[in-house]
Design an enzyme around this catalytic site. Structure first.
Site, PDB file in Angstrom:
ATOM      1  N   ARG A 109       0.764  -1.262   0.093  1.00 34.27           N
ATOM      2  CA  ARG A 109      -0.087  -0.066   0.028  1.00 34.27           C
ATOM      3  C   ARG A 109       0.912   1.421  -0.062  1.00 34.27           C
ATOM      4  O   ARG A 109       0.132   2.255  -0.203  1.00 34.27           O
ATOM      5  CB  ARG A 109      -1.145  -0.074   1.269  1.00 34.27           C
ATOM      6  N   ASP A 110       2.156   1.213   0.125  1.00 43.38           N
ATOM      7  CA  ASP A 110       3.068   2.302  -0.009  1.00 43.38           C
ATOM      8  C   ASP A 110       4.395   2.153  -0.573  1.00 43.38           C
ATOM      9  O   ASP A 110       5.463   2.651  -0.263  1.00 43.38           O
ATOM     10  CB  ASP A 110       3.054   2.971   1.528  1.00 43.38           C
TER      11      ASP A 110
END
Length: 559
Positions: A357-358
């Site tokens: 997610r990042d």
């Protein structure tokens, strides 16, 4: 190419075996031969030569073909990579005798031993995947259950076997064989060790070997949940793990021990995404990821691909000429491949799907040999085997790397990470960051900038000028095309990371033609700090116009 397993051969409990006792066998009764028939004669001639030929080979492996249809005999023998030549020859010779007794007068027989395996058949099975379509496998598991928390133990087993599979499949491993030892931390202050073994037939390409082992891992890891030991055997590849050293010699690969001090099982860390789902997932991550991440990031004292230093506004680049020149095309392509393999592990090869997610430049670290390590799993989510996507009301991450469905609607999946990887690969190839404008005439983001050059056939003009003219233009162009495929608007149109690895590693795969990326962050040219919104509890610190969408961001500096 993946091997499809079609039939369960046998499930047994591992027990001490007498010398030469077979672990199991498969007898195909479809075709039989008779006494003194041409097939039996050919089989006996193969049995007289294959044991010595296999043991004399440096890879402890050999195949044979003898006779003509319909009496042709195809045979394959493989000995375990840590046995000596004498033990190999004895095992294969015993296998021929036992196979003819256990599968009397069957033309197709497979028999497995601890030290070797053998198959002979009237059908040509010698290519990978087997041309006869048969995918027999045998599972053996320990009767004993672990005393450590099952999730922690299972995560350690998954990482151990994946690392062993990577070693066995490596191009410099002529025997396609690997052994591994790994210590792991439990909550009762004991520090047991795990031992792993993986092997493929040496005639397989590295990618085929890894695919074969990955297929088995995805298929069977759940069968070994909480068990102290287990193994799976197929004709082409096999693996095993135990809590004792079951192979000869020192391990070929020593994995680092995970960090001490993992929280107790009932700990409840702060939610990383809000809501009950966030709490539950964070709890699992806090327990499992110290093991997973420590093994993925073997060396974490690294330098970043990009530093966070800002240069001239509108001219994002690698940090400085000295550092930039260090990253020649060979190193950059190695970095791209390493990140892709790491994401494939997280998404497809791990026992549970892990969504980062990042993923961004500052969350990829390099060791002294420029091997990339995906870091900072603070926003990660775990998915079960059947879960494909999830929705959050609190979007966190970094603008420029967020997929459109995540930034706009909070929908995230493994394809969200694929989008981020696409942005990252375009940054690595061009030497530009996805933010700001690249000329004084127009304000355009990296995706649009690359797309315009791609469609006009002048994509080589935007390659990092610091790269040597001797760098592979074909590889660069391929990376650009893969990057554009990864940033497609519809998640369905983005490739799985396993397919990305196939595209990166093959010169024969035809790449699809990408469509125009429609999700582009336009910059008005006045704001040089693209990554400026920080989510703090329930409040936003607004330092740029991006907060108008009420999308929260966390920007964590590399350590």
């Amino acid at each position: 190419m993946a091997l499809v397993y079609t039939s369960l051969l046998i499930t047994l409990a591992i027990a001490p075996l007498t010398a030469g006792e077979p672990l199991g066998q498969y007898c195909d009764t479809s075709y039989n031969y008779t006494t003194n028939s041409p097939y039996q004669s050919n089989l006996q001639r193969v049995a007289a030569t294959l044991p010595s030929n296999a043991s004399a080979s440096s890879t402890l492996f050999d195949t044979a073909t003898l006779g003509a249809v319909p009496d042709v005999v195809y045979a394959l023998a493989l000995c375990r990579g840590d046995v000596n030549a004498s033990a190999c020859e004895s095992c294969v010779a015993a296998a021929f005798q036992d196979a003819q007794n256990l599968c009397a007068f069957n033309q197709d027989a497979t028999v497995y031993y601890d030290a070797c395996l053998l198959r002979y058949s009237n059908k040509n099975f010698l290519t990978f995947p087997t041309s006869d379509g048969r995918g027999d496998y045998m599972i053996l598991s320990s009767k004993q259950n672990v005393t450590a928390p099952v999730r922690v133990f299972d995560a350690a087993v998954a990482v151990l076997l994946n690392a062993t599979a990577d070693y066995a499949a490596a191009a410099n491993s002529s025997r396609r064989f690997g052994t591994t030892v790994q210590g792991f931390q439990t909550f009762d202050s004991k520090n047991p060790k795990l031992y792993g073994l993986a092997q493929c037939t040496p005639d397989m390409a590295p990618a085929d070997c890894r695919s074969c082992l990955s297929g088995m891992l995805q298929l069977t890891l759940s069968d070994f949940s909480g068990k102290t030991g287990g193994r799976i055997l197929t004709l082409r590849c096999n693996y095993r793990y135990e809590q004792y050293a079951f192979f000869s010699g020192s391990p070929l690969l020593q994995l680092p021990e995970p960090p001490v001090g993992a929280p107790p099982v009932n700990a409840t860390p702060p939610a990383a995404g809000g809501g009950a789902t966030g709490n539950k997932t964070s709890k699992i991550l806090a327990i499992a990821l110290p093991i997973v991440v420590s093994l993925l990031a073997t060396v974490m004292i690294c330098s970043c691909i990009w530093r966070r230093k800002r240069k001239t506004p509108g001219k994002p680049s690698l940090p400085d000429p000295e550092k930039r020149s260090e990253l020649d095309w060979g190193k950059r392509f190695k970095i791209v491949n390493g990140i892709a393999r790491g994401l494939q592990y997280l998404h497809e090869d791990s026992q549970v799907k892990i969504i980062h997610r990042d993923l961004k430049a500052s969350n990829v670290l390099l060791d002294s040999d420029y091997n990339p390590k995906i870091s900072d799993f603070g926003l990660a989510r775990l998915f079960g085997s059947d879960q494909m996507q999830d929705v959050t009301n609190c979007v966190v991450g970094t603008y420029g790397y967020m997929s459109p469905e995540y930034a706009m609607r909070g929908h995230y999946s493994i394809k969200s990470d694929v989008f981020s990887f696409g942005v990252l690969i375009l940054e690595i190839v061009t030497g530009r960051r996805n933010g700001g404008s690249y000329s004084s005439e127009d304000n355009v983001d990296l995706l649009s900038f690359v797309w315009e050059h791609w469609t006009t056939g002048i994509v080589m003009e935007i390659m990092d000028p610091s790269l040597s003219r001797l760098a592979s233009r074909d590889q660069m162009a391929k990376c650009i095309q893969i990057g554009l495929l990864c940033v497609q608007d519809d998640p369905v149109d983005r490739p799985m990371m396993s397919m990305v690895n196939v595209m990166l590693g093959s010169n024969t795969v035809t790449l699809k033609t990408p469509s125009k990326p429609v999700f582009c962050f336009q910059n008005n040219g006045t704001n040089s700090n693209m990554y400026s919104d920080v989510y703090q509890g329930s409040q936003f610190t607004n330092r740029s116009p991006w907060s108008q969408n009420e999308v929260s961001i966390t920007e964590l500096e590399p350590r």
